[in-house]
Design an enzyme around this catalytic site. Structure first.
Site, mmCIF file in Angstrom:
data_model
loop_
_atom_site.group_PDB
_atom_site.id
_atom_site.type_symbol
_atom_site.label_atom_id
_atom_site.label_comp_id
_atom_site.label_asym_id
_atom_site.label_seq_id
_atom_site.Cartn_x
_atom_site.Cartn_y
_atom_site.Cartn_z
ATOM 1 C CE LYS A 1 -3.340 2.748 2.457
ATOM 2 N NZ LYS A 1 -3.793 3.184 3.783
ATOM 3 C CG ASN B 1 -6.527 2.127 11.994
ATOM 4 O OD1 ASN B 1 -5.374 2.508 12.007
ATOM 5 N ND2 ASN B 1 -7.025 1.472 13.030
ATOM 6 C CB THR B 2 -9.525 6.458 12.901
ATOM 7 O OG1 THR B 2 -8.201 6.623 12.381
ATOM 8 C CG2 THR B 2 -9.687 7.337 14.120
ATOM 9 C CB ALA C 1 -8.437 7.919 4.568
ATOM 10 N N GLY C 2 -11.166 8.373 6.263
ATOM 11 C CA GLY C 2 -12.229 9.339 6.502
ATOM 12 C C GLY C 2 -13.564 8.747 6.895
#
Length: 271
Positions: A111, A220-221, A198-199
C-alpha cells in the site's frame, strides 16, 4: 458475481479475498484489543505500517505482526510515514522481507503512501506516481493511496497499479465521503478495484461507499477509537456486506413524485 457457487470474491492481482473490508492496525489501546477487532471484522487483509513495525523490532518491543495468524490473513504492508518517493521505495523493499518472515513468500503487495504534508496528511500526487512507477517495474503489486483525482487515478492504472485507493476525507477525520462525485467518477472508469480508504467514521458511510460501487473499504480509526472496537468492527463488516449486495442488486430509480405500490384496477369500492 460467480453464479455457479454464489461467490463474490474481491480479486486483486489475481488473488482472491473473501472479505471486502480491510482493517488498519494503528491507534488501538493495546495489541489485544486490535487482535479482537480484527477477528470480529472477519477481514481477509490487514494493513500494517512497516516503519512502525521495524522501529518496534529494533527497540525489542512486541508488535501486532507477531500476534496475528498469517495463515488466515493476508498482510498488506504500507509505507505510512514516508514523505518522499525515495523513502516509500525503501520501505516497500523492507516490506518484502517482512512478508517472507511471516511465510507469505509470494506476497508482493504494497500500500503506497507518500505524504509530505504533516498537517492535513494529504497524499503527494507527484511522489506517489513516481514511486508507483518504480515499484511496478520491480514487480510489486502497488495499491496507491491518493486524493480522489480521476486523472491521477487513470495514470496510476495505466502504469500498472493493481487498485486505486481514493480517500473519502482526510485520514482519521471521520468526515465521511466528502469527495463523492470524484470517487464515483473514478469507479465508473476504473478497470481495477477501487478501494475507499480514509475518513469513514460510521457504518452508513461505509455502506454508502459500497452502494456506489467501491470494490472494498479500508478503515482504522472508526474502529480503533470507538468505545467498543470489536463491536464496531462487526458493525462495519455488516455495513460493507449490505452495501455490496445493494450495489449488485441494482437499486430502484428515484422519482419526483409518489408511485403507489398497489394497482389502480381491482380496487374494492365501498358502496
Amino acid at each position: 458475481m460467480n453464479k455457479k457457487n454464489n461467490e463474490d470474491s474481491l480479486i486483486i492481482s489475481d488473488k482472491k479475498f473473501k472479505s471486502r473490508l480491510m482493517i488498519g492496525t494503528g491507534k488501538y489501546k493495546n495489541i489485544q484489543e486490535a487482535i479482537k477487532s480484527i477477528e470480529a471484522s472477519k477481514t481477509s487483509i490487514v494493513t500494517v505500517a512497516i516503519r512502525r513495525t521495524h522501529y518496534a523490532k529494533k527497540m525489542g518491543k512486541s508488535n501486532l505482526i507477531d500476534g496475528l495468524n498469517w495463515k488466515k490473513l493476508w498482510l498488506l504492508p504500507n509505507t505510512a510515514g514516508c514523505e518522499t518517493a525515495e523513502e516509500a521505495i525503501r520501505i516497500a523493499i523492507l516490506a518484502k522481507e517482512i512478508n517472507k518472515r511471516i511465510g507469505q513468500i509470494d506476497n508482493n503487495f504494497i500500500k503506497l503512501e507518500v505524504i509530505s504534508d504533516s498537517k492535513y496528511l494529504l497524499p503527494d500526487p507527484i511522489g506517489t506516481l513516481k514511486a508507483a512507477e518504480y515499484l511496478v517495474n520491480q514487480e510489486f503489486s502497488v495499491l496507491p493511496y491518493i486524493y480522489p483525482d480521476p486523472i491521477l487515478a487513470k495514470q496510476l492504472e495505466d502504469i500498472g497499479c493493481k487498485t486505486i485507493m481514493p480517500l473519502g476525507s482526510p485520514i482519521g477525520s471521520g468526515q465521511g465521503l466528502k469527495n463523492l462525485h470524484n470517487i464515483q467518477t473514478i469507479i465508473a472508469h476504473a478497470k481495477v478495484p477501487v478501494i475507499v480508504d480514509a475518513g469513514i467514521g460510521t457504518t452508513s458511510e461505509a455502506n454508502q461507499a459500497m452502494e456506489i460501487g467501491a470494490s472494498a473499504i479500508l478503515l482504522n480509526t472508526a474502529i480503533a477509537k470507538s468505545k467498543n472496537p470489536p463491536l464496531m468492527a462487526d458493525a462495519m463488516r455488516l455495513a460493507v456486506i449490505s452495501g455490496r449486495k445493494c450495489c449488485l442488486s441494482g437499486k430502484m430509480s428515484r422519482k419526483k413524485q409518489a408511485d403507489a405500490s398497489s394497482p389502480d384496477n381491482g380496487i374494492l369500492k365501498l358502496i
